[in-house]
Design an enzyme around this catalytic site. Structure first.
Site, PDB file in Angstrom:
ATOM      1  N   ASN A  11      38.526 -22.867  58.936  1.00  0.00           N
ATOM      2  CA  ASN A  11      37.668 -22.939  57.981  1.00  0.00           C
ATOM      3  C   ASN A  11      36.901 -24.619  57.927  1.00  0.00           C
ATOM      4  O   ASN A  11      37.794 -25.442  57.443  1.00  0.00           O
ATOM      5  CB  ASN A  11      38.037 -22.963  56.421  1.00  0.00           C
ATOM      6  CG  ASN A  11      37.380 -23.318  55.604  1.00  0.00           C
ATOM      7  OD1 ASN A  11      36.118 -23.648  55.619  1.00  0.00           O
ATOM      8  ND2 ASN A  11      37.847 -23.448  54.338  1.00  0.00           N
ATOM      9  N   LYS A  13      34.613 -26.171  56.738  1.00  0.00           N
ATOM     10  CA  LYS A  13      34.209 -26.537  55.363  1.00  0.00           C
ATOM     11  C   LYS A  13      32.795 -27.181  55.693  1.00  0.00           C
ATOM     12  O   LYS A  13      32.022 -26.668  56.592  1.00  0.00           O
ATOM     13  CB  LYS A  13      35.062 -27.579  54.631  1.00  0.00           C
ATOM     14  CG  LYS A  13      36.462 -26.836  54.539  1.00  0.00           C
ATOM     15  CD  LYS A  13      37.624 -27.555  53.697  1.00  0.00           C
ATOM     16  CE  LYS A  13      38.735 -26.696  53.710  1.00  0.00           C
ATOM     17  NZ  LYS A  13      39.737 -27.373  52.954  1.00  0.00           N
ATOM     18  N   HIS A  96      37.318 -19.285  47.669  1.00  0.00           N
ATOM     19  CA  HIS A  96      37.919 -20.494  48.083  1.00  0.00           C
ATOM     20  C   HIS A  96      38.166 -21.445  46.801  1.00  0.00           C
ATOM     21  O   HIS A  96      37.292 -21.661  46.225  1.00  0.00           O
ATOM     22  CB  HIS A  96      37.083 -21.187  49.150  1.00  0.00           C
ATOM     23  CG  HIS A  96      37.990 -22.351  49.909  1.00  0.00           C
ATOM     24  ND1 HIS A  96      38.137 -23.575  49.250  1.00  0.00           N
ATOM     25  CD2 HIS A  96      38.733 -22.220  51.001  1.00  0.00           C
ATOM     26  CE1 HIS A  96      39.028 -24.194  50.050  1.00  0.00           C
ATOM     27  NE2 HIS A  96      39.419 -23.477  51.033  1.00  0.00           N
ATOM     28  N   GLU A  98      38.048 -24.472  46.804  1.00  0.00           N
ATOM     29  CA  GLU A  98      36.789 -25.516  46.385  1.00  0.00           C
ATOM     30  C   GLU A  98      35.591 -24.968  45.885  1.00  0.00           C
ATOM     31  O   GLU A  98      34.998 -25.634  45.058  1.00  0.00           O
ATOM     32  CB  GLU A  98      36.642 -26.176  47.882  1.00  0.00           C
ATOM     33  CG  GLU A  98      37.629 -27.044  48.192  1.00  0.00           C
ATOM     34  CD  GLU A  98      37.690 -27.206  49.712  1.00  0.00           C
ATOM     35  OE1 GLU A  98      37.011 -26.753  50.472  1.00  0.00           O
ATOM     36  OE2 GLU A  98      38.893 -27.857  50.025  1.00  0.00           O
ATOM     37  N   GLU A 168      46.435 -19.308  49.180  1.00  0.00           N
ATOM     38  CA  GLU A 168      46.151 -20.767  49.557  1.00  0.00           C
ATOM     39  C   GLU A 168      46.610 -21.538  48.029  1.00  0.00           C
ATOM     40  O   GLU A 168      45.634 -21.713  47.411  1.00  0.00           O
ATOM     41  CB  GLU A 168      44.665 -20.934  49.797  1.00  0.00           C
ATOM     42  CG  GLU A 168      44.104 -20.481  50.965  1.00  0.00           C
ATOM     43  CD  GLU A 168      43.236 -21.287  51.809  1.00  0.00           C
ATOM     44  OE1 GLU A 168      43.320 -21.563  53.031  1.00  0.00           O
ATOM     45  OE2 GLU A 168      42.132 -21.633  51.012  1.00  0.00           O
ATOM     46  N   GLY A 174      44.465 -29.581  51.848  1.00  0.00           N
ATOM     47  CA  GLY A 174      44.002 -30.913  52.201  1.00  0.00           C
ATOM     48  C   GLY A 174      45.072 -32.025  51.703  1.00  0.00           C
ATOM     49  O   GLY A 174      44.404 -33.234  51.620  1.00  0.00           O
ATOM     50  N   SER A 213      47.300 -26.895  54.486  1.00  0.00           N
ATOM     51  CA  SER A 213      47.847 -27.946  55.320  1.00  0.00           C
ATOM     52  C   SER A 213      48.550 -27.411  56.452  1.00  0.00           C
ATOM     53  O   SER A 213      49.784 -27.650  56.727  1.00  0.00           O
ATOM     54  CB  SER A 213      48.862 -28.955  54.428  1.00  0.00           C
ATOM     55  OG  SER A 213      47.927 -29.714  53.587  1.00  0.00           O
TER      56      SER A 213
HETATM   57  P1  PGA Z   1      43.596 -27.623  54.691  1.00  0.00           P
HETATM   58  O1  PGA Z   1      42.753 -26.376  54.196  1.00  0.00           O
HETATM   59  O2  PGA Z   1      44.379 -26.797  56.058  1.00  0.00           O
HETATM   60  O3  PGA Z   1      42.673 -28.956  55.003  1.00  0.00           O
HETATM   61  O4  PGA Z   1      44.562 -27.971  53.814  1.00  0.00           O
HETATM   62  C1  PGA Z   1      42.639 -24.836  54.150  1.00  0.00           C
HETATM   63  C2  PGA Z   1      41.584 -24.283  53.376  1.00  0.00           C
HETATM   64  O5  PGA Z   1      41.102 -24.965  52.431  1.00  0.00           O
HETATM   65  O6  PGA Z   1      41.304 -23.137  53.770  1.00  0.00           O
END
Ligand code: PGA
Length: 251
Positions: A11, A13, A96, A98, A168, A174, A213
């Site tokens: 992903n 983003k 997601h 976000e 998640e 993140g 992460s």
């Molecule tokens: P990250 O994001 O690996 O940077 O924690 C995962 C995601 O948002 O799918």
């Protein structure tokens, strides 16, 4: 042992231009072996068409990061599932955290998005997960139960294995704070049991992956858990070497 094929998705983003996407794929695609996990890249909308063209001769597939639930209409700035299919996109991330947090994506919208994606022939990658406050308040299972019930309300039980579900935990995205392999297994197992209550066989076939992460150093341990079928990778997927190492860890 399950015979579910592991599933690893990148992903990106709001990262990587068309040029950067092409440069990544030019190096990454030859490095992806003929066998191994399903590998999916999720670039921003503008880079999707080029990514599909680059991936055409490989077994890597392309997913979008969002879609609108209607096929067409007065929804300024939105993109529909048939539009994504038209350019050869195979899958789409929905729900997601976000998007839930910054763009007000609701469970009601997801209840329409998931079937709309399936109807158009897209594989939905549905993200669910609790916030830190919810985990601290011991609400993880209640949150997962609510999200799964609402988001999949209009999906026929036998169709559940056409989805990929990403567990998640919001506190791990993140932040560098990965869930432990046991925490991920526990939550993923719980989600699988929720699916099992609707269709036992489909639940055993549905890929449920972990995201938050994931890095080369923790991917193998996370994916060694019996119910964890792969990873949705954010930050580490931007780096070719890191993402290739995570793909290799899923073999
Ligand atoms: P990250 O994001 O690996 O940077 O924690 C995962 C995601 O948002 O799918």
């Amino acid at each position: 042992m399950s015979d579910r094929t592991p599933y690893i998705a990148a992903n990106w983003k709001m990262n990587k231009t068309i040029e950067e996407t092409e440069a990544f794929l030019a190096e990454f695609l030859p490095a992806v072996g003929a066998e191994g996990p399903d590998v999916v890249v999720c670039p921003p909308f503008l880079a999707l068409k080029s990514a599909v063209e680059h991936c055409a001769q490989s077994r890597v597939r392309v997913a979008a990061q969002n879609m609108h639930e209607e096929e067409a209409g007065a929804f300024t700035g939105e993109v529909s599932a048939p539009m994504l299919r038209e350019i050869g996109v195979d899958a789409v991330i929905v729900g997601h955290s976000e998007r839930r947090q910054y763009f007000n994506e609701t469970d009601e919208a997801l209840a329409r998005k998931v079937p709309a994606a399936l109807a158009a022939g897209l594989e939905p990658i549905l993200c669910v997960g609790e916030t830190e406050a919810q985990r601290d308040a011991d609400e993880t299972e209640a949150v997962l139960e609510r999200q799964v019930a609402a988001d999949l309300a209009a999906v026929a039980p036998a169709d559940l294995d056409r989805l990929v579900i990403a567990y998640e935990p919001v506190w791990a995205i993140g932040t560098g704070r990965t869930a432990t392999a046991e925490q991920a297994q526990e939550a993923i197992r719980f989600i699988r049991d929720l699916l099992r209550a609707r269709d036992e066989e489909a639940a055993d076939r549905t890929r449920i992956v972990y995201g938050g992460s994931v890095k080369p150093g923790n991917a193998a341990e996370l994916m060694a858990q019996p119910d964890n079928d792969g990873a949705l990778v954010g930050g580490a997927s931007l780096d070719l070497g890191d993402f290739a190492a995570i793909v290799a860890a899923a073999r």
